[in-house]
Motif scaffolding. Structure first.
Motif, PDB file in Angstrom:
ATOM      1  N   ASP A 175      45.341  37.566 -10.480  1.00 35.08           N
ATOM      2  CA  ASP A 175      46.337  38.353 -10.307  1.00 35.08           C
ATOM      3  C   ASP A 175      47.100  39.476  -9.239  1.00 35.08           C
ATOM      4  O   ASP A 175      46.762  40.295  -9.805  1.00 35.08           O
ATOM      5  CB  ASP A 175      47.391  37.864 -12.274  1.00 35.08           C
ATOM      6  N   THR A 231      50.261  40.115  -7.851  1.00 37.66           N
ATOM      7  CA  THR A 231      51.297  40.624  -7.865  1.00 37.66           C
ATOM      8  C   THR A 231      51.811  41.897  -8.093  1.00 37.66           C
ATOM      9  O   THR A 231      52.681  42.828  -7.833  1.00 37.66           O
ATOM     10  CB  THR A 231      52.419  40.070  -9.399  1.00 37.66           C
ATOM     11  N   LEU A 239      49.411  35.775  -6.249  1.00 37.18           N
ATOM     12  CA  LEU A 239      48.610  35.175  -6.601  1.00 37.18           C
ATOM     13  C   LEU A 239      47.771  34.252  -6.081  1.00 37.18           C
ATOM     14  O   LEU A 239      48.258  33.960  -5.024  1.00 37.18           O
ATOM     15  CB  LEU A 239      49.193  34.015  -7.944  1.00 37.18           C
ATOM     16  N   SER A 241      58.440  39.184 -16.268  1.00 37.77           N
ATOM     17  CA  SER A 241      57.517  38.914 -15.519  1.00 37.77           C
ATOM     18  C   SER A 241      58.110  39.732 -13.994  1.00 37.77           C
ATOM     19  O   SER A 241      57.223  40.673 -13.295  1.00 37.77           O
ATOM     20  CB  SER A 241      56.690  37.831 -15.020  1.00 37.77           C
TER      21      SER A 241
END
Length: 386
Positions: free
Chosen positions: A305, A307, A313, A383
């Motif tokens: 991950d 981000t 990703l 997210s």
């Protein structure tokens, strides 16, 4: 039950190593079954009547005939209506893939019997063995695409839909048969996933490509070999000049292989191994028959991950020995269709990546790194806000 699958390039001594492995397991007290894919063992390779050891040749041709005969009997009324003439057992010849499926059924039957602590399977040569290891997953994927399990929930509506639409609707027995086959294939897939894979190869220039191909194909399907058994290794202390040169060549290859996975040298006896003493002299690794013993881990495909750093990703797919020019990948729905040389495999995307778009890929240090960017329309709001 511990399952050990033995394969390697053709002519690398797979059957001899399998016999030696099974003999050692039986002598160490495990109830052992040696399943051979190419008929009976060579004469004299294993002595008769070894306590705790059973040898069984796989009979995929007979299994194919039995399965097709059962299908003809099940569909007998429909065949009669069509005026079809049933096929006789003695005129049946196996279709491509039937041999692999028959061997998998034999492996499953041995596992379900509960009669053994250790199963040693002498698989075909590496290319055919790789197709065999992939077969359960491939067939399950086809079954689920052609007869999706979720459609069975509407079984009560099928007769009505058939009358309204005026088209035939699959009968209940077809869905029931598909579910049964899916269950059998799932058991085969789980059995192979828990198995230890041991490669055999004779160290030399011609074996390098075969080992590279085998490692790549195994990794693509999620298998990591437990050990590579280097066969017919000559002593490095011989005064004979020719043997000294051969030993040096083998040592170079063994060093290269050891950088990729554990290597165990199996000595050259100066003759074809025959009998229990010769097989014991090969010194093959033992098999831990303890039900609680740790099973060798398969290939991991981690998702990184990133981000918070660059908004991506990264899915890392180990592909040892892959060449960039032989690589191709296509995103299709929730799958990544990956082609590597002669191999092609559909990888199911991890749940998080199904809500992302592919933005690129790179092959570095034996792993394919596929980059994904979250799709704002389906990515969880929490997210996105983070």
């Amino acid at each position: 039950m511990r399952t050990v699958l033995i394969t390697g390039p053709g002519g690398s001594g797979r059957t001899t190593v399998a016999a030696a492995t099974a003999l050692r397991a039986a002598r160490e007290g495990a109830r052992t079954l040696l399943l051979t894919c190419d008929g009976a063992l060579p004469s004299g390779l294993l002595p008769d009547g070894v306590p705790g050891l059973a040898v069984r040749p796989s009979d995929p041709d007979g299994g194919f005939r039995d399965a097709l005969g059962a299908l003809q009997e099940r569909a007998g009324s429909a065949l009669d209506l069509l005026g079809a003439r049933p096929l006789e057992r003695d005129e049946l010849t196996p279709l491509p893939g039937a041999r692999e499926l028959g061997l998998l059924r034999d492996l499953r039957a041995a596992a379900l019997s509960g009669a053994h602590d250790v199963l040693v399977a002498d698989l075909p040569a590496a290319p055919e063995a790789l197709a065999l290891l992939a077969l359960p997953g491939v067939l399950r994927r086809y079954l689920r695409r052609l007869l999706p399990p979720e459609r069975q929930a509407a079984r009560a509506l099928r007769p009505l839909l058939g009358r309204l639409a005026g088209v035939p609707v699959p009968a209940d027995w077809l869905y029931a048969s598909a579910a049964r086959r899916d269950g059998e294939l799932a058991e085969m897939e789980a059995l192979l996933g828990r198995a230890s894979v041991r490669l055999t190869a004779e160290p030399g220039p011609t074996a390098a490509d075969g080992v590279r191909t085998a490692l790549l194909g195994l990794a693509l399907h999620g298998h990591r070999p437990e050990v590579l058994l280097a066969t017919r290794v000559v002593p490095d202390s011989s005064p004979d000049t020719w043997l000294a040169v051969l030993a040096a060549q083998q040592a170079k290859v063994l060093h290269e292989w050891a950088a990729a996975l554990p290597v165990h040298a199996v000595p050259h006896l100066g003759r074809d191994p025959r009998g229990a003493d010769d097989l014991a002299a090969l010194g093959v690794p033992g098999v831990d028959a303890d039900p609680g013993a740790e099973v060798p881990a398969g290939i991991e495909r981690p998702v990184e991950d990133r981000t918070a750093e660059d908004g991506t990703l990264v899915w890392r797919i180990p592909l040892p020995g892959a060449v960039r020019e032989e690589l191709d990948l296509v995103r299709r729905g929730d799958e990544l269709l990956l082609t590597v040389g002669r191999f092609r495999h559909a990888l199911a995307l991890p749940p998080a990546l199904r809500r992302c778009a592919v933005t690129g890929a790179a092959l570095r240090e034996g792993a394919l790194a596929v980059r994904f960017v979250p799709d704002p329309s389906v990515w969880p709001r929490a997210s996105r806000e983070r």
